[in-house]
Design a protein around this motif. Structure first.
Motif, PDB file in Angstrom:
ATOM      1  N   ARG A  33       1.420  11.064   3.950  1.00 42.67           N
ATOM      2  CA  ARG A  33       0.963  10.277   5.104  1.00 42.67           C
ATOM      3  C   ARG A  33       1.830  10.506   6.340  1.00 42.67           C
ATOM      4  O   ARG A  33       1.541   9.976   7.403  1.00 42.67           O
ATOM      5  CB  ARG A  33       0.947   8.790   4.750  1.00 42.67           C
ATOM      6  CG  ARG A  33      -0.091   8.483   3.675  1.00 42.67           C
ATOM      7  CD  ARG A  33      -0.114   7.017   3.327  1.00 42.67           C
ATOM      8  NE  ARG A  33      -0.879   6.811   2.092  1.00 42.67           N
ATOM      9  CZ  ARG A  33      -0.836   5.713   1.373  1.00 42.67           C
ATOM     10  NH1 ARG A  33      -0.075   4.708   1.741  1.00 42.67           N
ATOM     11  NH2 ARG A  33      -1.550   5.609   0.266  1.00 42.67           N
TER      12      ARG A  33
ATOM     13  N   ARG B 232       0.827  -1.212   0.000  1.00 39.09           N
ATOM     14  CA  ARG B 232       0.000   0.000   0.000  1.00 39.09           C
ATOM     15  C   ARG B 232       0.857   1.258   0.000  1.00 39.09           C
ATOM     16  O   ARG B 232       0.340   2.365  -0.043  1.00 39.09           O
ATOM     17  CB  ARG B 232      -0.914   0.019   1.228  1.00 39.09           C
ATOM     18  CG  ARG B 232      -1.797  -1.204   1.290  1.00 39.09           C
ATOM     19  CD  ARG B 232      -2.727  -1.098   2.460  1.00 39.09           C
ATOM     20  NE  ARG B 232      -3.774  -0.131   2.175  1.00 39.09           N
ATOM     21  CZ  ARG B 232      -5.009  -0.248   2.599  1.00 39.09           C
ATOM     22  NH1 ARG B 232      -5.368  -1.263   3.333  1.00 39.09           N
ATOM     23  NH2 ARG B 232      -5.921   0.660   2.306  1.00 39.09           N
TER      24      ARG B 232
ATOM     25  N   SER C  65      -6.542   8.932   2.127  1.00 36.62           N
ATOM     26  CA  SER C  65      -5.575   8.077   1.422  1.00 36.62           C
ATOM     27  C   SER C  65      -4.257   8.768   1.124  1.00 36.62           C
ATOM     28  O   SER C  65      -3.234   8.123   0.963  1.00 36.62           O
ATOM     29  CB  SER C  65      -6.171   7.555   0.109  1.00 36.62           C
ATOM     30  OG  SER C  65      -5.973   8.499  -0.938  1.00 36.62           O
ATOM     31  N   GLY C  66      -4.281  10.106   1.023  1.00 37.07           N
ATOM     32  CA  GLY C  66      -3.066  10.840   0.681  1.00 37.07           C
ATOM     33  C   GLY C  66      -2.617  10.608  -0.750  1.00 37.07           C
ATOM     34  O   GLY C  66      -1.516  10.981  -1.133  1.00 37.07           O
ATOM     35  N   GLN C  67      -3.474   9.983  -1.555  1.00 32.03           N
ATOM     36  CA  GLN C  67      -3.095   9.694  -2.946  1.00 32.03           C
ATOM     37  C   GLN C  67      -3.644  10.741  -3.886  1.00 32.03           C
ATOM     38  O   GLN C  67      -4.844  11.015  -3.888  1.00 32.03           O
ATOM     39  CB  GLN C  67      -3.692   8.354  -3.362  1.00 32.03           C
ATOM     40  CG  GLN C  67      -2.781   7.192  -3.160  1.00 32.03           C
ATOM     41  CD  GLN C  67      -3.256   6.014  -3.976  1.00 32.03           C
ATOM     42  OE1 GLN C  67      -3.429   6.111  -5.190  1.00 32.03           O
ATOM     43  NE2 GLN C  67      -3.487   4.901  -3.328  1.00 32.03           N
TER      44      GLN C  67
ATOM     45  N   PHE D 119       5.097   6.009  -0.500  1.00 32.09           N
ATOM     46  CA  PHE D 119       4.504   6.742   0.623  1.00 32.09           C
ATOM     47  C   PHE D 119       5.138   6.282   1.936  1.00 32.09           C
ATOM     48  O   PHE D 119       4.711   5.282   2.500  1.00 32.09           O
ATOM     49  CB  PHE D 119       2.998   6.476   0.720  1.00 32.09           C
ATOM     50  CG  PHE D 119       2.209   6.929  -0.470  1.00 32.09           C
ATOM     51  CD1 PHE D 119       2.165   6.162  -1.627  1.00 32.09           C
ATOM     52  CD2 PHE D 119       1.501   8.119  -0.437  1.00 32.09           C
ATOM     53  CE1 PHE D 119       1.430   6.572  -2.733  1.00 32.09           C
ATOM     54  CE2 PHE D 119       0.767   8.545  -1.537  1.00 32.09           C
ATOM     55  CZ  PHE D 119       0.729   7.766  -2.687  1.00 32.09           C
TER      56      PHE D 119
ATOM     57  N   ILE E 285       3.220   2.753  -5.540  1.00 32.59           N
ATOM     58  CA  ILE E 285       2.402   2.792  -6.756  1.00 32.59           C
ATOM     59  C   ILE E 285       3.320   2.605  -7.959  1.00 32.59           C
ATOM     60  O   ILE E 285       4.315   3.331  -8.094  1.00 32.59           O
ATOM     61  CB  ILE E 285       1.670   4.145  -6.904  1.00 32.59           C
ATOM     62  CG1 ILE E 285       0.673   4.353  -5.768  1.00 32.59           C
ATOM     63  CG2 ILE E 285       0.945   4.220  -8.237  1.00 32.59           C
ATOM     64  CD1 ILE E 285      -0.061   5.681  -5.871  1.00 32.59           C
TER      65      ILE E 285
END
Lengths: 875, 442
Positions: A91, A16, B38-40, A44, A19
């Protein structure tokens, strides 16, 4: 993309956090500017440890890393133009601590600027930098770009509020620079990392100082026929000594758009619009706003509107802050420029820019931060119009040529990134760029952190001057920068050590065999610009002489020295800060530009005489507190300010240390115009003050406008009396800074003088555990977290045990202790610094690049950067 | 990757114009609930617009990132309030959803569920009420408690659906006759009572009617009114939404012809109101309806909006409680009704209103979002509940059906003892309390 590398990354982080889907990556190709580039992946991190893993992974596999926060940057700084992996900090966004006692906060890099603003205001504190993107920008991004905003004229930019950073370096090591105490004995890598646009390290934690929010704010809006008139009004306000919190200007084009959109009631016939905020205590506010109004009207301002309540003020500000968005309603794209010029050149800049845009048949509108000479032309673009992009870029280039010609910067607050990279050479020559790139090599030898950003390709060169005919020897007093440069070049070649001293002549400083470089002949005041509030002077000029010149203009430099003969070079290279830094910022915050003669003879001029400038690395601040080990400060450009109307102190006698500390910390929570809050123990002043040196005395000094000072001192006296403090003595001629000067002055010349530094909130914790000080004179600077002490009659052994114990306690609180001065008898027996910064290795590498033969001020700074270390030698 | 050019709304000049308005400044990011959790970037409005453009230009396929992230949008439109450039994100996401819907070939189960919900249930209020009766039986029989205490918990989605059930109404208002004004009559209004709202939260409708009566209005209940069409629009079934719009416009016109003109058409659910107000836009290409739709929209008022426009009869009964107001996104960001509900709450004696720190953020309800995207919705909801709990409120005031359900579930998830009420219920309590001259402590 190397599959093995991706596989290895997946083994370190959870799925998670990564990407790699090509379509998912599309959205990361752009920030808020125009440049594009699709990343190979996005990561992240959830913790500092993750960031270390990522950096180690990158260095093992040779993968480029590009940090990204909110993606609100305006120069393409977070765009992976040649691929690489984005490290997305969204995050890692916690606000870890807000310290209401010491006025500081610790945040993670992904924390949102506005969230910090809200959280600090909720506890009656204030983080002033307020970029217009603050609703979505991250503090990590703000640090990387040294973000500004409308409040910079009075409150400064991001760099003025960062006291410490934690960062992960390219090799995966994790370091802390600075911290929650101030003026750590190390090179000022905090100032260097701030504004470095992600090219030097991955920031993982940010320590900021906070101030108190203004007691009240008033907003005034005025119209003018021309921008020139508005500019003259701004100058008049500044010349009068008023310090508005903001001074924002719009030209007619933007004013009309904004009026259509937000209806703040702007007369659309006006050629320019000025919005000003003043802040202060209620009594002072009314006076200030009426003085501003009088000056504005005198300088042809009309349709003055003073917001009667916060809703009205909000409407005016909403209109101003909507300017950029409202432009988008007019044209779907624009080039947003970010030049800064000395304030007095604003009108000229604007007029010429208009001509440039006319010549290219382009439409342009302006918003300015008029107080600090930062102007944002919006050049409108309509898609599908042939050849337009080319014309827009040409106009942009001409604009940047213009601002550099006028002594300004190509970017005040947006950064260089990709967009302004070709133009950095307009400001800096290949030698100057070369010196910056050496810093980059020290931090990121393989060029994997935000590669290719900021610096134009192949622009650097190392131009070392030719050999000098006769090598300087003995006492050397270079008469000019060129003289100093060729002499140092020769000495580097000969490997002959050099000791730099200011106008003072201290034979004890001279070690056998070294050349004593005295800057006393480099003492010219080069340029005094009272309208633009800056001065450029050579390093040998004495601070006292500079202050008397400024005093004739009703101005002063917020800097002090206990010794009348202190030179500017000496003051800034030792970074000795008086308590009033709580109000005005430290020495590093006054430095706008500097000419540095490097050990090998290179001469670089870094910075510009403007308060907002994020072009390239801030090498000038790096020199502050480097004790002459990195180069010779040849001249220095400083900002100055209006002399305060008044300076008044309250003196509260205290019987016990504990109560003195409690009152001092309580007083700090009132400090809006305070310039010193110090607790003196047995400190004797050189002049008669009427205050007994016995026992403890808490001095609370406030300065500025009379009404503000009175209001604040009344509040402090009331609050402290509720805590049991006796009625204070009100004094006009002695301030907390005088106590500081006395501590460091000749009275204690025979004592062992120390400075302990801890986070301000930890002062009681620190002091109450130290019995060594019970009989010694000492001074507590509450806002800075400093304790100055003077130990008398010390033998080598007892000195060393006292220092060890005081130092250990400071280190365990994340602070440090340095020896400022010591009697001849125990010289050589103490480690003056006793501090091992995480960045010692980086300091050594930088020192080796800039002073390859290691000739400069050997033994003057931390042991480790060269062999021998002596005391701090602030003189 | 799909074919390079996708037919449909994303190939129109309007899409080009609307999507170009975005200058990717990023100011929408923190206003977007999905981005916040989500911070995406792809879960932000800016990212979604970039994906739309990528899909429109054939750089991204329809199945994949585009579909995932467009689906994950709540359509709360908080970003529109945040956007300085005036991007009409709501229109853009509708175009994207229409495109997905046009190109989607749902499986038989999904088609069945859609048919059941969109064709067989929502437009038929009586059937919904019947369903509510069954569910009430489930609640009262103790089966509900049994299910909640099962050793093997229900799957997340079912658990969510189960948790969303509020205490169901035991009786429904009588809509056969207009409700008379109390006291001095100020005018006549028509009431849009909605489908889910009526079936599951009839008490809110009853309170709305009483509050309007207390304010001197006679209330009419046009026959044949139906679901507003929000659910259909949400899943890209624009055609069906248009049908429902026509039916509603006809119903209210007919009633006005029969019973005389209305001063306003009142509704009390932020989400429905937002769609009802978009009827003119929805029917812009239908010459026989465009004018009627404009007329309908011009009369529409949310109950909060209406009461503060006409001036409320001061509620005098005391309702002693600390409350917080949880904005309905579609009332706040689409209808821009922000101050009115707060003013109304402050008008009630004894109410202490504590603002949320992020009133602009969605609670995660968004139509059927919480059932389809349970995980994200729960993350958003938990965040909202933390914000709510920080206020120390005993009452959570809302103004929309979906939010009401979601917050009831949120209270349960958070183990809180707060109660969820519609704003009109508090006004109603105050008026009733004044009448009986007894205060109602909470």
């Amino acid at each position: 993309m190397n599959e093995k590398a991706v596989h290895s990354l997946r083994s370190r982080l959870s799925s998670r956090q990564i990407i790699t889907d090509p379509e998912e990556l599309l959205v990361y190709q752009i920030d808020a500017a125009q440049d594009r580039g699709i990343p190979d992946g996005v990561i992240f991190p959830n913790s500092t440890e993750d960031v270390c893993q990522i950096a180690r992974w990158s260095s093992q596999h040779g993968i480029a890393l590009i940090s990204r926060g909110g993606g609100t940057g305006l120069s393409g700084g977070a765009v992976p133009e040649h691929g690489g992996w984005i490290v997305e900090f969204s995050r890692l966004n916690r606000i870890l601590e807000i310290d209401t006692v010491g006025h500081s906060a610790v945040v993670e890099p992904g924390a949102i600027t506005q969230t910090l603003d809200e959280r600090t205001r909720a506890v009656d504190l204030y983080y002033p930098p307020d970029p217009s993107s603050g609703r979505a920008s991250t503090l990590g991004g703000n640090v990387a770009e040294n973000a500004g905003g409308p409040h910079c004229f009075k409150y400064g930019v991001t760099t003025n509020y960062i006291t410490g950073l934690e960062a992960v370096l390219a090799d995966g090591s994790h370091v802390r620079v600075g911290g929650r105490a101030l003026d750590y004995p190390e090179y000022d890598f905090v100032s260097l990392l701030t504004g470095s646009e992600g090219t030097l390290g991955l920031i993982t934690r940010i320590m900021v100082r906070l101030v108190l929010p203004p007691a009240g704010v008033k907003t005034l809006m005025a119209a003018f026929d021309t921008v020139e008139q508005a500019g003259r009004a701004v100058s008049a306000v500044i010349a009068s000594g008023l310090v508005p919190a903001t001074m924002e200007m719009m030209d007619q084009k933007i004013a009309r758009i904004v009026e259509d959109f937000a209806h703040p009631g702007i007369p659309t016939s006006a050629g320019a619009l000025l919005i000003m905020d003043v802040d202060g205590y209620p009594d002072s506010l009314d006076k200030q706003i009426s003085e501003v109004a009088r000056l504005v009207e005198k300088h042809a301002g009309f349709d003055l509107r003073i917001a009667q309540n916060s809703q009205e003020a909000e409407r005016i500000w909403y209109a101003r802050k909507s300017a950029a968005g409202a432009m988008a309603r007019l044209a779907p794209a624009y080039l947003l420029l970010d030049g800064t010029v000395p304030r007095s050149r604003l009108a000229e800049t604007l007029e010429t820019t208009n001509r440039i845009c006319e010549a290219y048949s382009l439409e342009v509108g302006y918003v300015f931060h008029a107080g600090d000479g930062n102007l944002h032309p919006f050049i409108l673009m309509y898609p599908g119009e042939e050849g337009q992009v080319g014309r827009v870029l040409k106009a942009g280039r001409e604009f940047m040529e213009l601002v550099t010609r006028l002594g300004g910067s190509i970017t005040g607050e947006h950064g260089v990134g990709i967009e302004k990279r070709p133009y950095l050479s307009l400001m800096y020559n290949p030698t100057e760029l070369g010196a910056m790139l050496e810093v980059k090599e020290v931090f990121d030898p393989n060029g994997k952190l935000n590669p290719g950003k900021v610096f134009p390709n192949n622009a650097a060169e190392k131009a070392v001057p030719g050999p000098t005919s006769d090598l300087p020897a003995g006492e050397w007093e270079p008469a000019s920068i060129a003289d100093a440069a060729s002499g140092l070049a020769g000495l580097t070649r000969a490997g002959r050590p050099v000791r730099i001293c200011g106008s003072t002549h201290s034979p004890s400083l001279n070690q056998s065999g070294s050349v004593l470089l005295n800057t006393c002949r480099m003492n010219q005041l080069r340029e005094l610009a009272p309208d633009d509030l800056y001065v450029t002077a050579e390093a040998g000029l004495r601070l006292s002489e500079l202050q008397s010149v400024l005093a004739q203009e009703g101005k002063w430099l917020p800097a002090a020295s206990p010794w009348s003969e202190t030179s500017l070079g000496g003051l800034f290279s030792t970074n000795l800060n008086a308590p009033f830094r709580m109000k005005y910022g430290g020495l590093r915050d006054q430095v706008l530009a500097m000419t540095i003669v490097m050990a090998d003879g290179r001469v670089i001029r870094v910075g510009r005489p403007v308060v907002k400038n994020v072009a390239g690395y801030d090498l000038a601040k790096l020199m502050v507190g480097s004790f002459g080990t990195l180069g010779l400060i040849a001249d220095i450009t400083l900002k100055f300010t209006a002399q305060p109307q008044c300076r008044t102190s309250l003196a509260f006698p205290a019987e016990r240390l504990q109560e003195g500390l409690a009152w001092g910390q309580a007083g700090f929570s009132f400090a809006r115009v305070a310039s010193a809050i110090v607790l003196a123990h047995q400190v004797e002043l050189p002049t008669h003050s009427g205050i007994s040196p016995n026992g403890f005395t808490l001095i609370y000094t406030a300065e500025g406008r009379q009404e503000d000072v009175d209001a604040e001192l009344d509040g402090v006296a009331r609050a402290l009396s509720q805590q049991g403090a006796p009625l204070p003595l009100r004094i006009e001629d002695i301030s907390g800074t005088d106590y500081w000067a006395a501590m460091l002055g000749p009275r204690y010349h025979e004592s062992l003088r120390l400075r302990s530094a801890v986070a301000p909130k930890d002062l009681p914790n620190y002091l109450l555990s130290q019995s060594q000080l019970s009989a010694a004179p000492f001074l507590v600077d509450f806002a800075s977290g400093f304790v100055y002490s003077a130990l008398d009659n010390v033998e080598k052994q007892s000195a060393s045990s006292s220092v060890d114990s005081l130092r250990k306690a400071a280190l365990s609180l994340g602070g440090y202790l340095v020896v400022l001065d010591l009697p001849e008898t125990i010289r050589g027996s103490l480690d003056a610094w006793g501090y091992q910064p995480d960045t010692l290795e980086l300091m050594k590498r930088l020192k080796a690049k800039w002073d390859p033969a290691g000739i400069l001020n050997r033994g003057s700074f931390l042991s480790g950067i060269d062999e021998i270390a002596g005391p701090m030698n602030v003189r | 990757m799909n074919s390079l050019r996708i037919p449909g709304p994303m190939q129109t000049p309007e899409f080009e114009r609307l999507s170009q308005q975005c200058i990717h400044c990023g100011l929408c990011l923190q206003a977007c609930p999905t981005y916040v959790v989500s911070g995406q970037e792809a879960d932000s409005p800016r990212g979604r617009i970039a994906l739309m453009r990528a899909a429109a230009f054939g750089q991204a396929g329809l199945e994949g990132a585009f579909e995932t992230h467009i689906d994950l949008c709540l359509a709360c439109r908080s970003c529109e309030t945040a956007c300085p450039s005036g991007v009409q994100y709501g229109s853009l996401v509708e175009m994207a959803r229409q495109t997905l819907s046009d190109n989607r070939h749902p499986g038989i189960l999904e088609r069945f569920i859609r048919w059941l919900a969109l064709d067989q249930l929502l437009p038929h209020i009586e059937r919904l009420k019947l369903l509510a009766r069954f569910l009430q039986l489930y609640q009262r029989s103790g089966l509900s408690r049994l299910v909640r205490s099962l050793p093997v918990p229900l799957p997340a989605r079912l658990r969510t659906m189960e948790g969303l059930l509020p205490q169901l109404p035991s009786q429904y208002p009588d809509y056969r006759q207009p409700a008379p004004a109390h006291g001095l009559k100020r005018g006549r209004v028509a009431f849009f009572y909605g489908c889910m709202q009526e079936a599951f939260l009839a008490g809110v409708n009853a309170a709305t009617i009483r509050v309007l009566q207390e304010n001197g209005y006679e209330i009419h209940f046009p026959e044949n009114q139906t679901c507003c069409g929000a659910a259909s629009l949400h899943v890209g079934e624009t055609g069906q939404a248009i049908e429902l719009a026509r039916q509603n416009i006809d119903a209210f016109m007919k009633a006005a012809q029969k019973e005389g003109p209305f001063e306003a058409i009142i509704n009390n659910a932020g989400g429905c109101g937002a769609v009802l107000k978009e009827y003119a836009h929805l029917l812009r290409d239908d010459p026989s309806y465009v004018e009627k739709a404009q007329n309908f929209v011009s009369q529409l008022r949310d109950i909060n909006e209406f009461l503060s426009e006409v001036g409320i009869v001061p509620p005098r009964g005391e309702v002693r409680a600390r409350v917080t107001y949880s904005d309905s996104c579609h009332l706040r960001h689409v209808q821009k009704v922000i101050a009115a509900p707060r003013d109304l709450l402050r008008a009630i004696p004894g109410i202490e209103l504590v603002e949320l720190s992020h009133p602009e953020l969605c609670c995660g309800s968004a139509g059927v979002y919480n059932i389809v995207h349970t995980e994200t919705a729960n993350a958003i909801l938990d965040q909202k509940m933390r914000d709510i709990q920080a206020t120390g409120a005993e009452l959570i005031v809302t103004t929309n059906t979906g939010c009401h359900f979601q917050l009831v579930y949120g209270v349960q998830r958070a183990g809180s003892r707060a109660q969820v009420v519609h704003l009109v219920e508090l006004l109603d309590r105050s008026y009733q309390a004044a009448k009986s001259n007894v205060s109602h402590p909470e």
